[in-house]
Design a protein around this motif. Structure first.
Motif, PDB file in Angstrom:
ATOM      1  N   ASP A   1       0.850  -1.195   0.000  1.00 30.05           N
ATOM      2  CA  ASP A   1       0.000   0.000   0.000  1.00 30.05           C
ATOM      3  C   ASP A   1       0.883   1.242   0.000  1.00 30.05           C
ATOM      4  OD1 ASP A   1       0.302   1.119   2.845  1.00 30.05           O
ATOM      5  OD2 ASP A   1      -0.459  -0.869   3.330  1.00 30.05           O
TER       6      ASP A   1
ATOM      7  N   VAL B   1       3.111   1.963   3.111  1.00 24.58           N
ATOM      8  CA  VAL B   1       4.286   1.085   3.216  1.00 24.58           C
ATOM      9  C   VAL B   1       5.290   1.423   2.106  1.00 24.58           C
ATOM     10  CG1 VAL B   1       5.073  -1.319   3.199  1.00 24.58           C
ATOM     11  CG2 VAL B   1       2.932  -0.725   4.350  1.00 24.58           C
TER      12      VAL B   1
ATOM     13  N   THR C   1       7.909   3.858   2.985  1.00 23.33           N
ATOM     14  CA  THR C   1       9.027   3.455   3.861  1.00 23.33           C
ATOM     15  C   THR C   1      10.254   3.055   3.025  1.00 23.33           C
ATOM     16  OG1 THR C   1       8.471   1.091   3.891  1.00 23.33           O
ATOM     17  CG2 THR C   1       7.404   2.485   5.564  1.00 23.33           C
TER      18      THR C   1
ATOM     19  N   PRO D   1      -8.679  -4.063   3.652  1.00 21.02           N
ATOM     20  CA  PRO D   1      -9.172  -4.240   2.278  1.00 21.02           C
ATOM     21  C   PRO D   1     -10.670  -4.542   2.195  1.00 21.02           C
ATOM     22  CG  PRO D   1      -7.606  -5.986   2.915  1.00 21.02           C
ATOM     23  CD  PRO D   1      -7.621  -4.992   4.013  1.00 21.02           C
TER      24      PRO D   1
ATOM     25  N   SER E   1      -3.213  -5.865   5.778  1.00 21.84           N
ATOM     26  CA  SER E   1      -3.971  -5.421   4.600  1.00 21.84           C
ATOM     27  C   SER E   1      -3.281  -5.866   3.306  1.00 21.84           C
ATOM     28  CB  SER E   1      -4.115  -3.896   4.617  1.00 21.84           C
ATOM     29  OG  SER E   1      -4.868  -3.503   5.742  1.00 21.84           O
TER      30      SER E   1
ATOM     31  N   LYS F   1      -3.136 -12.585  -0.795  1.00 15.29           N
ATOM     32  CA  LYS F   1      -3.747 -13.924  -0.766  1.00 15.29           C
ATOM     33  C   LYS F   1      -4.961 -13.969  -1.699  1.00 15.29           C
ATOM     34  CE  LYS F   1      -2.435 -15.046   4.023  1.00 15.29           C
ATOM     35  NZ  LYS F   1      -2.922 -15.209   5.404  1.00 15.29           N
TER      36      LYS F   1
ATOM     37  N   THR G   1       4.087  -4.932  10.046  1.00 18.52           N
ATOM     38  CA  THR G   1       3.501  -4.609  11.350  1.00 18.52           C
ATOM     39  C   THR G   1       3.732  -5.828  12.238  1.00 18.52           C
ATOM     40  OG1 THR G   1       1.332  -5.563  10.809  1.00 18.52           O
ATOM     41  CG2 THR G   1       1.619  -3.215  10.374  1.00 18.52           C
TER      42      THR G   1
ATOM     43  N   THR H   1      -0.800 -17.519   8.445  1.00 13.47           N
ATOM     44  CA  THR H   1      -2.144 -18.111   8.503  1.00 13.47           C
ATOM     45  C   THR H   1      -2.742 -18.406   7.128  1.00 13.47           C
ATOM     46  OG1 THR H   1      -3.446 -16.043   8.433  1.00 13.47           O
ATOM     47  CG2 THR H   1      -2.574 -16.714  10.581  1.00 13.47           C
TER      48      THR H   1
ATOM     49  N   CYS I   1      -7.695 -14.794   4.939  1.00 11.74           N
ATOM     50  CA  CYS I   1      -7.722 -13.504   4.250  1.00 11.74           C
ATOM     51  C   CYS I   1      -9.008 -12.816   4.698  1.00 11.74           C
ATOM     52  CB  CYS I   1      -7.725 -13.787   2.743  1.00 11.74           C
ATOM     53  SG  CYS I   1      -8.396 -12.485   1.750  1.00 11.74           S
ATOM     54  N   VAL I   2      -8.861 -11.616   5.290  1.00 12.28           N
ATOM     55  CA  VAL I   2     -10.048 -10.926   5.824  1.00 12.28           C
ATOM     56  C   VAL I   2     -10.440  -9.797   4.882  1.00 12.28           C
ATOM     57  CG1 VAL I   2     -11.017  -9.730   7.824  1.00 12.28           C
ATOM     58  CG2 VAL I   2      -9.208 -11.415   8.156  1.00 12.28           C
TER      59      VAL I   2
ATOM     60  N   LEU J   1       6.763   2.281  12.078  1.00 13.87           N
ATOM     61  CA  LEU J   1       5.325   2.233  12.385  1.00 13.87           C
ATOM     62  C   LEU J   1       4.917   3.372  13.308  1.00 13.87           C
ATOM     63  CD1 LEU J   1       4.577  -1.511  13.231  1.00 13.87           C
ATOM     64  CD2 LEU J   1       3.474  -0.159  11.450  1.00 13.87           C
TER      65      LEU J   1
ATOM     66  N   VAL K   1      -0.462   2.720  15.331  1.00 12.64           N
ATOM     67  CA  VAL K   1      -0.507   1.451  14.585  1.00 12.64           C
ATOM     68  C   VAL K   1       0.244   0.383  15.384  1.00 12.64           C
ATOM     69  CG1 VAL K   1      -0.005   0.291  12.395  1.00 12.64           C
ATOM     70  CG2 VAL K   1      -0.655   2.704  12.387  1.00 12.64           C
TER      71      VAL K   1
ATOM     72  N   ASP L   1      -3.597  -6.672  18.678  1.00 14.13           N
ATOM     73  CA  ASP L   1      -4.055  -7.786  17.833  1.00 14.13           C
ATOM     74  C   ASP L   1      -3.214  -9.040  18.149  1.00 14.13           C
ATOM     75  OD1 ASP L   1      -5.548  -8.999  15.801  1.00 14.13           O
ATOM     76  OD2 ASP L   1      -4.170  -8.360  14.218  1.00 14.13           O
TER      77      ASP L   1
ATOM     78  N   PHE M   1      -2.401 -19.084  16.722  1.00 12.51           N
ATOM     79  CA  PHE M   1      -3.836 -18.914  16.415  1.00 12.51           C
ATOM     80  C   PHE M   1      -4.177 -19.433  15.031  1.00 12.51           C
ATOM     81  CE2 PHE M   1      -3.275 -14.958  13.907  1.00 12.51           C
ATOM     82  CZ  PHE M   1      -4.368 -15.002  13.058  1.00 12.51           C
TER      83      PHE M   1
ATOM     84  N   TYR N   1      -3.629   6.258  10.899  1.00  8.55           N
ATOM     85  CA  TYR N   1      -4.147   5.465   9.779  1.00  8.55           C
ATOM     86  C   TYR N   1      -4.613   6.425   8.680  1.00  8.55           C
ATOM     87  CZ  TYR N   1      -4.039   1.288  12.689  1.00  8.55           C
ATOM     88  OH  TYR N   1      -3.619   0.240  13.441  1.00  8.55           O
TER      89      TYR N   1
ATOM     90  N   HIS O   1      -8.335  -2.845  12.787  1.00  4.76           N
ATOM     91  CA  HIS O   1      -8.596  -4.194  13.293  1.00  4.76           C
ATOM     92  C   HIS O   1      -8.217  -4.371  14.767  1.00  4.76           C
ATOM     93  CE1 HIS O   1      -8.904  -8.534  13.290  1.00  4.76           C
ATOM     94  NE2 HIS O   1      -7.650  -8.617  13.699  1.00  4.76           N
TER      95      HIS O   1
HETATM   96  N1  LIG Z   1      -5.070 -12.899   7.735  1.00  3.36           N
HETATM   97  C1  LIG Z   1      -5.044 -12.903   9.032  1.00  3.36           C
HETATM   98  O1  LIG Z   1      -4.724 -13.921   9.644  1.00  3.36           O
HETATM   99  C2  LIG Z   1      -5.408 -11.645   9.747  1.00  3.36           C
HETATM  100  C3  LIG Z   1      -5.350 -11.614  11.140  1.00  3.36           C
HETATM  101  C4  LIG Z   1      -5.669 -10.424  11.773  1.00  3.36           C
HETATM  102  C5  LIG Z   1      -6.023  -9.295  11.030  1.00  3.36           C
HETATM  103  N2  LIG Z   1      -6.092  -9.368   9.678  1.00  3.36           N
HETATM  104  C6  LIG Z   1      -6.455  -8.188   8.862  1.00  3.36           C
HETATM  105  O2  LIG Z   1      -5.283  -7.385   8.659  1.00  3.36           O
HETATM  106  C7  LIG Z   1      -5.662  -6.003   8.500  1.00  3.36           C
HETATM  107  C8  LIG Z   1      -4.921  -5.134   9.496  1.00  3.36           C
HETATM  108  O3  LIG Z   1      -3.533  -5.263   9.304  1.00  3.36           O
HETATM  109  P1  LIG Z   1      -2.450  -4.489  10.213  1.00  3.36           P
HETATM  110  O4  LIG Z   1      -2.987  -4.270  11.559  1.00  3.36           O
HETATM  111  O5  LIG Z   1      -1.199  -5.244  10.058  1.00  3.36           O
HETATM  112  O6  LIG Z   1      -2.326  -3.045   9.551  1.00  3.36           O
HETATM  113  P2  LIG Z   1      -2.496  -2.546   8.040  1.00  3.36           P
HETATM  114  O7  LIG Z   1      -1.885  -3.442   7.060  1.00  3.36           O
HETATM  115  O8  LIG Z   1      -3.949  -2.213   7.847  1.00  3.36           O
HETATM  116  O9  LIG Z   1      -1.646  -1.191   8.090  1.00  3.36           O
HETATM  117  C9  LIG Z   1      -2.061  -0.127   8.924  1.00  3.36           C
HETATM  118  C10 LIG Z   1      -1.408   1.179   8.499  1.00  3.36           C
HETATM  119  O10 LIG Z   1      -0.030   1.134   8.817  1.00  3.36           O
HETATM  120  C11 LIG Z   1       0.765   1.452   7.667  1.00  3.36           C
HETATM  121  N3  LIG Z   1       2.006   0.673   7.802  1.00  3.36           N
HETATM  122  C12 LIG Z   1       2.151  -0.677   7.787  1.00  3.36           C
HETATM  123  N4  LIG Z   1       3.428  -1.008   8.026  1.00  3.36           N
HETATM  124  C13 LIG Z   1       4.117   0.164   8.180  1.00  3.36           C
HETATM  125  C14 LIG Z   1       5.473   0.466   8.481  1.00  3.36           C
HETATM  126  N5  LIG Z   1       6.377  -0.490   8.695  1.00  3.36           N
HETATM  127  N6  LIG Z   1       5.828   1.766   8.579  1.00  3.36           N
HETATM  128  C15 LIG Z   1       4.893   2.763   8.426  1.00  3.36           C
HETATM  129  N7  LIG Z   1       3.592   2.519   8.167  1.00  3.36           N
HETATM  130  C16 LIG Z   1       3.216   1.238   8.048  1.00  3.36           C
HETATM  131  C17 LIG Z   1      -0.088   1.087   6.470  1.00  3.36           C
HETATM  132  O11 LIG Z   1       0.271   1.858   5.342  1.00  3.36           O
HETATM  133  C18 LIG Z   1      -1.478   1.446   6.996  1.00  3.36           C
HETATM  134  O12 LIG Z   1      -1.755   2.815   6.810  1.00  3.36           O
HETATM  135  C19 LIG Z   1      -7.166  -5.946   8.722  1.00  3.36           C
HETATM  136  O13 LIG Z   1      -7.834  -5.929   7.476  1.00  3.36           O
HETATM  137  C20 LIG Z   1      -7.438  -7.217   9.485  1.00  3.36           C
HETATM  138  O14 LIG Z   1      -8.778  -7.651   9.365  1.00  3.36           O
HETATM  139  C21 LIG Z   1      -5.764 -10.506   9.035  1.00  3.36           C
END
Ligand SMILES: NC(=O)c1ccc[n+]([C@@H]2O[C@H](COP(=O)([O-])OP(=O)(O)OC[C@H]3O[C@@H](n4cnc5c(N)ncnc54)[C@H](O)[C@@H]3O)[C@@H](O)[C@H]2O)c1
Ligand SMILES: [Fe+2]
Length: 425
Positions: A47, A50, A53, A80, A107, A113, A152, A160, A163-164, A196, A200, A207, A285, A312, A320
């Motif tokens: 995205d 990211v 960075t 997403p 995201s 995925k 993150t 895992t 995909c959410v 980060l 966040v 989480d 998990f 954000y 999340h």
């Molecule tokens: N697939 C799974 O197992 C699973 C588990 C839990 C959550 N999710 C999903 O994952 C999503 C949330 O992901 P998240 O919490 O990792 O955050 P994210 O991917 O939504 O990122 C959050 C924000 O942080 C920014 N960001 C990310 N890494 C950065 C970095 N290193 N430096 C600066 N900015 C950075 C991104 O640009 C974004 O604006 C939700 O959609 C949630 O439902 C999936």
């Protein structure tokens, strides 16, 4: 030798995780990894936050140096939606890719995925979402190699099968889960998390905590009925001795390092420990499963009104980690009778303090509230603009999350779900 009769309850648990590379410098080995898989083209999925960075471009450069044709797609939607995923899939379909590299938080990883699934299969995402929301189809064709690079700490999505996606028309988040969605390789380089923003860090750290805590307190695998078809066991099999080890370690790492990482983002030790915690919790998990705080988080995020979260993108969203932690205290107060010893042990792991039965059901909720206050997390659903009149809608959404509800450690009825949301306002 005589074996005991097969019991009516489940007697088998499953455990799986992708190979992983962990450590400072790991991202600079991605080109070699992709080349070793015999791939000659690769789409990097990320995205814009990211991308800023510099890590996705650095990885793309590394891939090109290894002789791999590479492009970057930076249009991932944060949290997403079906719409943002469709855009990513449309972009990816412009040519045939041998391999995908996802760089970002959950995201980007979840979008990759979905892209992998929908560029290798006909149909749309809803076909693969579990009923009653979607048609619950299982992927039947092989997917392409997917290398997941989390930035993150974090969703654990690199480990895992999940995909959410936020289904905009339904105002509801939902998950697609199948072993074929699991990345082929997880590359975790804690340096990528140094940039980060603090909010966040806090939300994604909560989480991690919730993944570990929910798996640890999920229904024990052998308290569930035996499956009709042993080859189609659900991805979430309930707490079990292997997941427990990962979850306990994750809880203790979060307890020692999350405050530090939030308050000083450049603290490399805390960042590394949180990246480890995220990996531990993800591998835990991803097998045992998450339960009610995650089931509740999906409608809380999906029904968002106008709430915007600091750190954000500027758009209405409940991140999340904030959505998950909003009901956690009330959930763990309610699940306490299912296994008091585990709830007290979790409170100990998070704090290093000793808790006994006299501390009772309030011990763990108190530890969670204390931590959330220290890292400046929103503390109730009212912060997101919800009130009493929203409880019915939120409960409706929770009761559709069949994957998580299957591992809730107590039987949940509508009245209990309503009470948990009311206590969380
Ligand atoms: N697939 C799974 O197992 C699973 C588990 C839990 C959550 N999710 C999903 O994952 C999503 C949330 O992901 P998240 O919490 O990792 O955050 P994210 O991917 O939504 O990122 C959050 C924000 O942080 C920014 N960001 C990310 N890494 C950065 C970095 N290193 N430096 C600066 N900015 C950075 C991104 O640009 C974004 O604006 C939700 O959609 C949630 O439902 C999936
Ligand atoms: Fe999560």
């Amino acid at each position: 030798m005589m074996l005991p009769d097969t019991p009516e309850n489940e007697n088998v648990f499953t455990w799986a995780a992708p190979p992983l590379k962990f450590g400072a410098g790991a991202i600079d080995e991605i080109g070699a990894e992709v080349a070793a898989r015999g791939s000659s083209s690769c789409l990097v999925i990320t995205d814009t936050g990211v991308l800023a960075t510099g890590f996705p471009s650095r990885i793309a450069e590394n891939l090109r140096n290894a002789g791999i044709t590479t492009e970057i797609f930076d249009g991932v939607g944060v949290e997403p939606t079906d719409l943002s995923i469709e855009e990513a899939v449309t972009f990816a379909r412009q040519r045939e890719w041998d391999c995908f590299v996802a760089v970002g938080g959950g995201s980007a990883l979840d979008t990759a995925k979905a892209v992998n699934l929908l560029t290798t299969h006909p149909g749309e995402l809803l076909d693969f979402v579990a009923p009653p929301i979607g048609a619950g189809k299982a992927p039947w064709l092989p997917l392409k190699p997917l290398i997941a690079v989390p930035t993150t700490a974090g969703t654990g999505s690199e480990s895992t099968t999940i995909c959410v996606v936020d289904l905009l028309g339904l105002h509801l988040k939902a998950g697609v889960s199948h072993p074929r969605l699991r990345p082929s390789l997880a590359v975790i380089d804690p340096r990528t998390t140094l940039s980060l923003p603090s909010q966040v860090t806090a939300a994604s750290g909560m989480d991690v905590l919730s993944h570990a805590l929910e798996s640890y307190t999920s229904v024990p695998y052998d308290a569930k009925p035996a499956p009709d078809d042993p080859m189609r066991r659900p991805a979430f099999c309930g707490s079990n001795p292997i997941s427990d080890v990962w979850c306990e370690t994750a809880l203790s790492l979060v307890g020692k390092n999350l405050r530090r990482a939030v308050h000083n983002g450049r603290d490399m030790h805390a960042r590394t420990q949180m990246a480890l915690a995220s990996t531990y919790a993800g591998t835990g998990f991803g097998n045992a499963g998450t339960h009610l705080p995650h089931a509740n988080a999906y409608p809380v995020a999906g029904a968002v009104k106008s709430y915007r979260a600091e750190g954000y993108p500027e758009m209405p969203m409940v991140p999340h980690g904030q959505a998950v932690s909003a009901t956690a205290a009330a959930v763990f107060r309610w699940t306490y009778p299912a296994d008091p010893a585990r709830h007290l042990r979790a409170a100990e792991l998070l704090t290093g303090r000793t808790f006994t039965a006299t501390d009772g059901k309030e011990a763990l909720p108190h530890v969670l509230s204390e931590l959330m206050a220290d890292i400046d997390m929103p503390s109730g659903l009212r912060s997101f603009g919800y009130d009493e009149s929203d409880v019915d809608t939120l409960v409706d959404g929770t009761l559709k999350q069949t994957r998580q509800l299957a591992v809730v450690p107590r039987s949940l009825d509508r009245a209990a779900a309503e009470e948990i949301f009311r206590q969380s306002l």
